[in-house]
Design a protein around this motif. Structure first.
Motif, PDB file in Angstrom:
ATOM      1  N   ILE A  49      23.308 -36.900   5.631  1.00  0.00           N
ATOM      2  CA  ILE A  49      22.949 -36.077   6.736  1.00  0.00           C
ATOM      3  C   ILE A  49      21.213 -35.900   6.750  1.00  0.00           C
ATOM      4  N   ILE A  50      20.642 -35.763   5.544  1.00  0.00           N
ATOM      5  CA  ILE A  50      19.248 -35.882   5.654  1.00  0.00           C
ATOM      6  C   ILE A  50      18.658 -37.028   5.995  1.00  0.00           C
ATOM      7  N   PRO A  79      19.615 -30.502  -3.060  1.00  0.00           N
ATOM      8  CA  PRO A  79      19.760 -31.735  -2.073  1.00  0.00           C
ATOM      9  C   PRO A  79      18.571 -32.036  -1.443  1.00  0.00           C
ATOM     10  N   LEU A  80      17.617 -30.999  -1.370  1.00  0.00           N
ATOM     11  CA  LEU A  80      16.489 -31.011  -0.389  1.00  0.00           C
ATOM     12  C   LEU A  80      15.323 -31.577  -1.369  1.00  0.00           C
ATOM     13  N   ILE A  81      15.396 -32.051  -2.362  1.00  0.00           N
ATOM     14  CA  ILE A  81      14.403 -32.638  -3.122  1.00  0.00           C
ATOM     15  C   ILE A  81      14.875 -34.004  -3.740  1.00  0.00           C
ATOM     16  N   ARG A  82      14.093 -34.992  -3.331  1.00  0.00           N
ATOM     17  CA  ARG A  82      14.762 -36.325  -3.479  1.00  0.00           C
ATOM     18  C   ARG A  82      13.759 -36.765  -4.560  1.00  0.00           C
ATOM     19  N   ILE A  83      14.064 -37.783  -5.469  1.00  0.00           N
ATOM     20  CA  ILE A  83      13.188 -38.217  -6.758  1.00  0.00           C
ATOM     21  C   ILE A  83      13.146 -39.702  -6.362  1.00  0.00           C
ATOM     22  N   ASN A  84      11.932 -40.187  -6.101  1.00  0.00           N
ATOM     23  CA  ASN A  84      11.421 -41.633  -5.963  1.00  0.00           C
ATOM     24  C   ASN A  84      11.151 -42.004  -7.468  1.00  0.00           C
ATOM     25  N   ALA A 102      29.274 -26.388   4.313  1.00  0.00           N
ATOM     26  CA  ALA A 102      28.853 -25.490   5.566  1.00  0.00           C
ATOM     27  C   ALA A 102      27.963 -24.442   5.006  1.00  0.00           C
ATOM     28  N   ALA A 103      28.303 -23.925   3.833  1.00  0.00           N
ATOM     29  CA  ALA A 103      27.616 -22.639   3.227  1.00  0.00           C
ATOM     30  C   ALA A 103      26.018 -22.968   3.102  1.00  0.00           C
ATOM     31  N   GLU A 104      25.847 -24.367   2.700  1.00  0.00           N
ATOM     32  CA  GLU A 104      24.501 -24.908   2.641  1.00  0.00           C
ATOM     33  C   GLU A 104      23.838 -25.168   3.701  1.00  0.00           C
ATOM     34  N   ASN A 105      24.621 -24.746   5.188  1.00  0.00           N
ATOM     35  CA  ASN A 105      24.035 -24.985   6.371  1.00  0.00           C
ATOM     36  C   ASN A 105      23.949 -26.493   7.017  1.00  0.00           C
ATOM     37  N   PHE A 106      24.530 -27.574   6.266  1.00  0.00           N
ATOM     38  CA  PHE A 106      24.448 -28.775   6.347  1.00  0.00           C
ATOM     39  C   PHE A 106      25.465 -29.082   7.745  1.00  0.00           C
ATOM     40  N   ILE A 107      26.471 -28.415   7.658  1.00  0.00           N
ATOM     41  CA  ILE A 107      27.489 -28.502   8.517  1.00  0.00           C
ATOM     42  C   ILE A 107      28.030 -27.336   9.267  1.00  0.00           C
ATOM     43  N   GLU A 108      28.555 -27.525  10.507  1.00  0.00           N
ATOM     44  CA  GLU A 108      29.209 -26.324  11.050  1.00  0.00           C
ATOM     45  C   GLU A 108      30.522 -26.264  11.225  1.00  0.00           C
ATOM     46  N   LYS A 109      31.690 -25.531  10.813  1.00  0.00           N
ATOM     47  CA  LYS A 109      33.022 -25.779  10.917  1.00  0.00           C
ATOM     48  C   LYS A 109      33.324 -25.312  12.345  1.00  0.00           C
ATOM     49  N   ILE A 110      33.823 -26.060  13.240  1.00  0.00           N
ATOM     50  CA  ILE A 110      34.510 -25.750  14.475  1.00  0.00           C
ATOM     51  C   ILE A 110      35.974 -25.821  14.257  1.00  0.00           C
ATOM     52  N   PRO A 111      36.454 -24.574  14.603  1.00  0.00           N
ATOM     53  CA  PRO A 111      38.052 -24.541  14.439  1.00  0.00           C
ATOM     54  C   PRO A 111      38.637 -25.518  15.448  1.00  0.00           C
ATOM     55  N   ARG A 112      39.710 -26.186  14.916  1.00  0.00           N
ATOM     56  CA  ARG A 112      40.555 -27.062  15.679  1.00  0.00           C
ATOM     57  C   ARG A 112      39.741 -28.359  16.253  1.00  0.00           C
ATOM     58  N   ILE A 113      38.684 -28.449  15.924  1.00  0.00           N
ATOM     59  CA  ILE A 113      37.826 -29.488  16.305  1.00  0.00           C
ATOM     60  C   ILE A 113      37.308 -30.405  15.270  1.00  0.00           C
ATOM     61  N   THR A 133      14.724 -29.539   6.248  1.00  0.00           N
ATOM     62  CA  THR A 133      13.393 -30.389   5.815  1.00  0.00           C
ATOM     63  C   THR A 133      13.560 -30.636   4.444  1.00  0.00           C
ATOM     64  N   GLY A 134      13.453 -31.846   3.880  1.00  0.00           N
ATOM     65  CA  GLY A 134      13.393 -32.178   2.409  1.00  0.00           C
ATOM     66  C   GLY A 134      12.066 -32.687   2.067  1.00  0.00           C
ATOM     67  N   THR A 135      11.825 -32.689   0.519  1.00  0.00           N
ATOM     68  CA  THR A 135      10.704 -33.150   0.034  1.00  0.00           C
ATOM     69  C   THR A 135      11.207 -34.081  -0.927  1.00  0.00           C
ATOM     70  N   THR A 136      10.159 -35.368  -1.039  1.00  0.00           N
ATOM     71  CA  THR A 136      10.353 -36.412  -2.134  1.00  0.00           C
ATOM     72  C   THR A 136       9.210 -36.380  -2.845  1.00  0.00           C
ATOM     73  N   ILE A 137       9.810 -36.286  -4.235  1.00  0.00           N
ATOM     74  CA  ILE A 137       8.465 -36.525  -5.213  1.00  0.00           C
ATOM     75  C   ILE A 137       8.610 -37.866  -6.004  1.00  0.00           C
ATOM     76  N   LYS A 138       7.478 -38.301  -6.312  1.00  0.00           N
ATOM     77  CA  LYS A 138       7.329 -39.635  -6.947  1.00  0.00           C
ATOM     78  C   LYS A 138       7.593 -38.999  -8.618  1.00  0.00           C
TER      79      LYS A 138
END
Length: 434
Positions: A9-10, A95-100, A45-56, A65-70
């Motif tokens: 997703i990110i 999940p919003l902090i990525r390690i390079n 869903a609780a982390e706001n990455f997805i939205e659960k749509i009933p029966r769909i 917005t994420g951050t990448t640190i070296k």
């Protein structure tokens, strides 16, 4: 599953407004039950990455917005600290902090770690008690490293090489004293008593002669030119390099104590060492694995390379010459003072020094965590550890750093070069006063 879907997703593999595959398809992809998939999707869903749509279905929200640190790191940590597994766990929790990950040189080679930090904009890096000197100034603190708050519960002695004027600049992550490692089977076969804290180097020589079988097995060995080995003999004989009163004067010392230290090295190398030209500490560990030597000097870090041997081995406090002392190697984490992502870098360090991460280090490696509660934890581990694993606790009073010799690491390198001339009998002791 959650780590993968978050990353997708990110990185916009699943775009905003699109729908994830069905729960059945996700279950098949990750070999999970539908109930486990459902729980994971609820968390997303609780982390706001997805939205659960009933029966769909599960609709993708706009990616936060994420951050990448070296991260500059010593490659050996992949094995010695199960570093990748710890970083994977960090990604899971943040999940919003990525390690390079960027591998860094271990020695003071060009380009140095400091050069990497400056040119590659490294945000956070691993630094040991040798390499911290690359960032220090003669008249002030390390101007490239961010001051850090000392972590409660870390062994205080580990903070010493990273502290300047009362401020901590590197957070200790893991450590090891140099210890004696020995093949228990060889000792049993030859009816030689196993080492203990009363052993001197003369005891080592005597035992080595008893353990040696001649050409195919020798009693004792270590890499003579290792900077984590030979300075031990100077420390144990209380060698201190003094400086002249005037700036720029050469180092001065008590030649008698220095000669005694080197004589012990000469005696060991000439009387009990195998005729093998080692290039590094790994060569010594290789011979130990092949049971060609019975005793070696090593660290808890290197025990990770031999923990799977098919013979019984153990460790003991280091033998001594005059005063019982051993060198300690500490690897810590530091933040670039000029980083644009200091908060994310601090979050990473906080995780690596958490009891959870430190306990994983203890459970999955033979390295010593810097956090006392994790290092002395005595539960079930996932590696085969020596019976005397906890002997480090009784050796704390013997812990020393090369700075006790009153020299910098750069000066120690020069002393090593002079030592090679002296041990080769090409120069006398005056070579150390130039």
């Amino acid at each position: 599953m959650m780590i993968t879907l978050r990353n997708e997703i990110i990185t916009n593999i699943w775009e905003e407004g699109s729908y994830l595959p069905s729960e059945s398809d996700i279950a098949d992809r990750f070999q999970l039950s539908k109930n486990s998939v459902r729980k994971g999707l609820d968390l997303l869903a609780a982390e706001n990455f997805i939205e659960k749509i009933p029966r769909i279905g599960n609709r993708v929200r706009k990616s936060p917005t994420g951050t990448t640190i070296k991260l500059g790191y010593y490659p050996s940590l992949i094995k010695e600290a199960q570093f990748q597994a710890l970083i994977d766990e960090f990604h899971k929790q943040h999940p919003l902090i990525r390690i390079n990950m960027i591998p860094m040189p271990y020695y003071h080679t060009n380009p140095t770690m400091k050069d990497y930090m400056e040119s590659d904009n490294i945000d956070v890096m691993t630094i040991n008690n040798w390499n911290v000197e690359l960032f220090t100034n003669p008249d002030g603190p390390p101007d490239m490293l961010e001051p850090l708050a000392a972590k409660e519960g870390v062994y205080p002695v580990l903070n010493e090489p990273f502290t300047h004027d009362g401020k901590l600049y590197v957070q200790p992550f893991m450590f090891s004293p140099v210890v004696l490692c020995y093949n228990k089977n060889h000792f049993t076969e030859n009816k030689v008593p196993e080492p203990d804290s009363s052993w001197t180097w003369d005891t080592v020589k005597k035992a080595a002669h008893q353990l040696s079988t001649g050409r195919d097995r020798y009693g004792f060995f270590f890499h003579l030119l290792s900077d984590n080995r030979w300075p031990i003999f100077l420390l144990q004989n209380n060698v201190v390099f003094n400086r002249g009163k005037e700036k720029g004067n050469n180092l001065e010392l008590d030649r008698t104590s220095l000669k005694g230290s080197f004589q012990t090295l000469i005696d060991l190398s000439e009387e009990v060492f195998p005729p093998f030209l080692s290039e590094n500490d790994h060569d010594v560990d290789m011979l130990f694995r092949q049971q060609k030597v019975s005793m070696i000097l090593t660290s808890y870090f290197f025990l990770n390379m031999i923990e799977d041997v098919d013979f019984s081995y153990d460790i003991s406090p280091l033998p001594y010459l005059g005063t019982p002392k051993t060198l300690v190697i500490v690897i810590g984490l530091a933040i670039n003072k000029n980083s644009k992502h200091k908060q994310a870098a601090q979050t990473f360090i906080d995780f690596m020094l958490s009891h959870e991460a430190q306990l994983k280090l203890r459970q999955n490696t033979l390295s010593l965590p810097s956090l006392k509660s994790a290092a002395e934890w005595n539960g079930q581990v996932n590696v085969k550890q020596p019976e005397r694993y906890f002997i480090f606790r009784e050796t704390f009073p013997t812990f020393s750093y090369h700075t006790a010799l009153n020299v910098t690491y750069s000066e120690l390198e020069e002393i090593r070069q002079n030592m090679k001339l002296y041990l080769s009998k090409m120069e006398g002791l005056q070579v150390f006063s130039r």
